[in-house]
Scaffold this motif. Structure first.
Motif: not given
Ligand code: NA
Ligand code: NA
Ligand code: NA
Lengths: 137, 384, 384, 137, 384, 137
Positions: C123-125, C151-153, C331-335, C366-372
């Motif tokens: 989702a980080q793409f 986009g990382g939400a 759901a990978g976008v976090s939010a 995982a999206g939270v970690i990914g965006t960080a």
């Protein structure tokens, strides 16, 4: 060697200071206490009788919150019909009583003893310890 | 060829973005230390409220996170812990913790039996003896003072004094202080049994009189005045301790008391713990000094315990029929309330019907005051 | 005559005491914007915890309140928000929010099904694609990075990065990030349905195994180590997130966990929100850039959603019988936790007996970690 | 054009980094999980029987606090005389269960779901929403 | 001989470590003052939440605790209260208190009967009259303004303004403000009875209409805009007051409202109170000015009360059948909610079936806005 | 004398400003209120009848939390068999009602009125006031 002597002097002075300060507080406390206890003794005589009039309740208070007591008593009355009397209600297990430093225990020990009865329920699988995760139950 | 070159440089670039090259063997060793601290804190419940944040801070300190602690430079801001650690550097957090501790402490048992103040004073001899030992094995006097205070068994005071006298030893001193506080149930009983007879351990003490609100308020104000007049350098610690206690005992400022007991102390504890932990880098922690400090800490606890017990025995020579059970002497080291519980347990071991807990709370809280006085004395002697 | 003159000058004086003359047309327009934000926050419940303070801050920013934000000059102190905003400027508030988020997050579903980490990564793409778009329409690379992170939400991460790379765009980025997070239930479903077949949407996933305390603790420490080693610039965010989570999962520091989950995060949220809002002056907000950012934000969310779903489909090519329902990819976008709820709702629309919520929590956190990680990468690339 | 290439390189590297980092965490998780699940499977066999022994309670737990359960059971026992068994207690309406991120929902959604049963009561005129104003009920 | 000499010097040294020699007669007198304040706060419940911390701060100020307040010098850090007092110096604490006050205040009764705003305005005449009196007896205009604001009966506003215009008078002004707020039930009734007829006191007012959420939200935004446009110097106070109120009335940010109502206001109150108290040294407090200020404070309260009542009577000349009971006019001094309770009690004394409480809340909260406006006006006039 | 004139001017201006500002707010409020009350009056007519239908409940609300009301009613229904109706539930003693500024009273008065029914229990010796010491009951 001079350094050691100096250190010894420092220690001598220091320990004297500590003893002196705390002894002074002792003296002050004793003096103040004298004043307060004189008053109490007179009162104590008057108050002798009413005090032991609710021993069951008093014995129970350390662990069980008073509004729970009331609820339990009411439930018992409803069930058994009123002719009975609750003589002892105890919170089970590793109860510490509510002696005054309970709060500080909590701070320095870091494991909650029991803020509510809820903590005493048996663990129900993985979700059971969520109250320790800070979530509201 | 060109393509490959670019590829290589890209990988190199990627590598340089990471910090793997910055890992040192000390870091790896410290990860093990962190693991041990986590184990002690989480599974053995060694003062977890402090040791978990300290250990996590130590984990961060031993990863290549200079971005977390760097000072501001030019227009770049400093790292997060550059700012949070100011609370330790500027000696703000320990007095705030003491504000909460004061709001959580009941000095009633001490006021009801003020003799026990001497037990709290006697236990401070452990601090001075350890100071002497530390100086003898080569620490500077200021370092020795900071190490000796471990024997006072009072975390915030140890951090406060160590930051003032020997900030480079902050981490090992804090770790030793909190670890040994947790070890009190193991360290004290042998010493207590060694120094007391069966008969002494069976002494039952007179029950404590109730203490009124007014007396508690006068006590808080009186201690503030006496200690600050005699040892003004302790004013930040004693002032905040007694402010918290006055709020508590006034019974009219419940909102503020709760804020001091909860919000304030909890948030400050997180910041204090991690700030201490983040000083725990491999270079600072993995050396002989740390081992010496850990060793001296045990000695400090032992001497403090012994002096408390012996003082009680000395006082019994002058107390007529109103004897003190020497088992409560050991509670003078503070380590509230663990040391008092140890007295209770040891007392019941000798006589199951003997309840020493409340009696032991007297020297226990006296030890807190005593250690703050010692810290103030050290500061006055060395830090001006 | 004189009397009238005095009268006039008095009125003039009165007039000059007021600030009515300082009202600009931009301010008036911004009041409408503030009204719209209030409406969205209060009546449509668009992330009200952040948007209400942001909007109120924007109201203050668009009144003649230079006294609230002016820097200290000579012996005059600075305005209130000169000091409070330091928490954003110095990058203190977002990591503290993450401390609370960590204490509120259960990584159990992710640990039980760690494959879903790839969905959070995919989702980080959306972040990178939007970066490219923003750069293409004329933003500088650093600005483009700050815009892409929408986009990382993830609100705090967006604020953290925007403050570092493009502080002048802080307000529109924060507003876009929080608004679109609230719009997830509208933005995602069409994309999800477009990219999946009916059959895929009906995939039932194996139920998750329970995860023990020890495993959760190891996870928190492991993520801290791996992320900080590979992307040291993310250490403030990931370090605090995992500190909060470690406190939570240790089960022995309940007081601290609660403080992080409540006191700390709530107070910081008030200050963070209003500090962001108070940068939202008419001159900064009412320009083409804001519209572009709002447009790019939608694109970022769309691409992130699509990439999550597509990654799930790709992974299914290699998963044998243990298929992933691609609806959880979005759901990978976090939010958190809105996106996971959207997965659940869409799943039940295809098959009312299918419960995807817990499965979607995996990619969600995982999206939270990914965006960080992405934020750390941008900082390492541009900010040194 | 050079700028665009540079940007593309940056993106390529960046996306690789993200995938790499998260994939590494995946690998680590899977490895650690392997260790933990091996243990669990053995235990699971032993634990198969006792687990389903209290299904009613387990089914009820998501929404209803355990001490309420106890109170309800006691009340039922008192009223019906003991021969009955509570088989299902449910919290009404838009219950979300206590799945673990409930706390975070609260933070990020800003509308309280239910900290207590009280929130479920019907609004009683203007004063009814005072609990949302932060006042203690 | 030598030994004795050493002994002497040791004792001397010990003496110099203490601070007994630094005790002045002013300090001893101040201890009595502190005792009186403690008595009033704890046993007479005079605004204990503020007066207990103020009195404890005053105790610390009158002990030789220069170590608590000294500025940093060289590598020595400053004292604890050097840092904590920054929250007063930089005017941060009073607006934060107002954030909490806003979150605790219901403006409903005011919105339902907005006429009562004039009562809150009229009561501010006490501030101006006292300003004139203070100027007449020799205070400088800025000092006179800071003294006059006592008549506004609003603690945080008084501290805010005194710190800005006359910081050397901060302590007596704060003490006077909070003491007289507590004395409202004694000070107001005689004046109220003197200025009203029996018939007026029996006036029953029309019951208040309910006020919807939307109307309350519009009110908060509208007051923010109007006050800041007209008196921009009040923006910190009014802005935070209305931010707190908006959070409260939005009903969607319950977490933040609670944080403002509890955590934030409680912790800040402890720090604000002690910071004010610690300025209360003997030299500053024990002089004629303090007595004058205490005297002027009573006058300020009296005039404010009278003006509120009289304004209600004036308004009744124009109100047709919808009369105002002049007893609610006195509530315009603010002193929330004590002054409103006084109106209620006096009303029931004349007619036991008359319930004025909710009606009196209107002018009561209007008085808070009014006093903030006056403070802003003073700042605009003098502080630029 | 010049100073006094200047002061008088300052006061004149100042008091005018205060009156002006608050009068403006009054005007704005009245205007806004007009809009809102017009709506309400129409609604009021429709709502006239259902409103007084639950007077007992309304009378009770100031002190007794609604979920307690529900619990009490349920308990009564269960015990007495349904034919009865709870007409009045009152919280005893120095109840202040929940008029909206109660929270602020608490802040500025500093003595807690009652966050929970528990506070109403009679003091039980020295430990009774521990709730005022901030410890959890
Ligand atoms: Na000690
Ligand atoms: Na994300
Ligand atoms: Na006022």
């Amino acid at each position: 060697m001079g350094a050691m002597l100096e250190n010894l002097e420092m220690i001598g002075t220091g320990f004297s200071v500590v003893m002196l300060v705390l002894a002074l507080i002792w003296a002050a406390c004793a003096l103040i206490g004298l004043f307060f206890t004189r008053g109490t003794k007179v009162e104590a005589k008057d108050a002798e009788k009413p005090a032991p009039s609710q021993p069951a309740l008093a014995a129970a208070t350390p662990g069980v919150p008073p509004h729970h007591l009331v609820a339990i008593s009411a439930a018992v009355a409803a069930t058994l019909g009123g002719g009975y009397r609750v003589t002892r209600i105890a919170a089970p297990a590793h109860k510490v009583g509510d002696w005054p430093l309970e709060g500080r225990i909590q701070t320095f020990n870091g494991h909650r003893t029991r803020a509510d009865w809820a903590a005493m329920r048996p663990p129900l699988g993985g979700a059971a310890q969520n109250d320790k995760r800070g979530n509201r139950p | 060829m060109d393509g490959t070159a670019t590829e290589t440089s890209k990988l190199e670039q990627l590598w340089h973005l990471t910090a793997i090259a910055d890992v040192t063997w000390q870091m790896a060793v410290m990860w093990v230390v962190v693991g041990v601290l986590f184990y002690l804190a989480v599974y053995r419940k060694f003062e977890p409220l402090l040791l978990v944040p300290i250990a996590f801070g130590a984990l961060l300190a031993n990863l290549p996170t200079e971005g977390l602690i760097n000072a501001p430079a030019g227009e770049h801001g400093g790292g997060l812990y550059y700012y949070i650690s100011k609370g330790v550097d500027l000696e703000i957090f320990p007095p705030l913790i003491f504000l909460g501790v004061g709001a959580l402490t009941d000095f009633g048992p001490l006021i009801a039996n003020p003799r026990t103040l001497l037990l709290g004073a006697a236990a401070q001899f452990g601090v001075f003896a350890t100071f002497l030992g530390a100086a003898a094995i080569g620490f500077s006097p200021m370092e020795a003072g900071a190490i000796g205070i471990i024997g006072g068994a009072d975390g915030p005071t140890s951090i406060f004094l160590a930051n003032k006298l020997a900030p480079h030893l902050l981490a090992p001193i804090a770790v030793a202080a909190y670890s040994y506080m947790a070890l009190v149930p193991l360290l004290q009983p042998p010493i207590m049994r060694l120094l007391t007879t069966e008969k002494e351990r069976k002494i039952r003490m007179r029950s404590l009189r109730p203490v009124s609100r007014l007396e508690k308020l006068i006590f808080a104000a009186m201690v503030t005045i006496v200690v600050i007049l005699l040892v003004p350098a302790a004013s930040a610690l004693i002032g905040m301790l007694m402010l918290g206690n006055f709020l508590r005992e006034s019974l009219v400022t419940e909102r503020l008391t709760k804020a001091a007991q909860n919000e304030l102390i909890n948030v400050v504890t997180i910041f204090l713990g991690t700030s201490v932990g983040i000083t725990m880098t491999g270079e600072r922690f993995l050396n002989g000094d740390t081992l010496k400090i850990l060793g001296l800490g045990v000695i400090a606890f032992g001497i403090a315990t012994a002096c408390g017990v012996l003082m009680a025995k000395v006082m019994n020579l002058f107390s007529g029929t109103n004897k003190i059970n020497p088992l409560i002497g050991s509670a003078g080291v503070s380590a509230v309330p663990m040391a008092a519980r140890v007295s209770q347990v040891e007392g019941q071991r000798a006589d199951p019907g003997n309840f020493l807990l409340m009696h032991a709370m007297g020297p226990n809280v006296a030890g807190v005051i005593g250690t703050a006085v010692v810290a103030g004395y050290f500061i006055a002697w060395y830090a001006n």
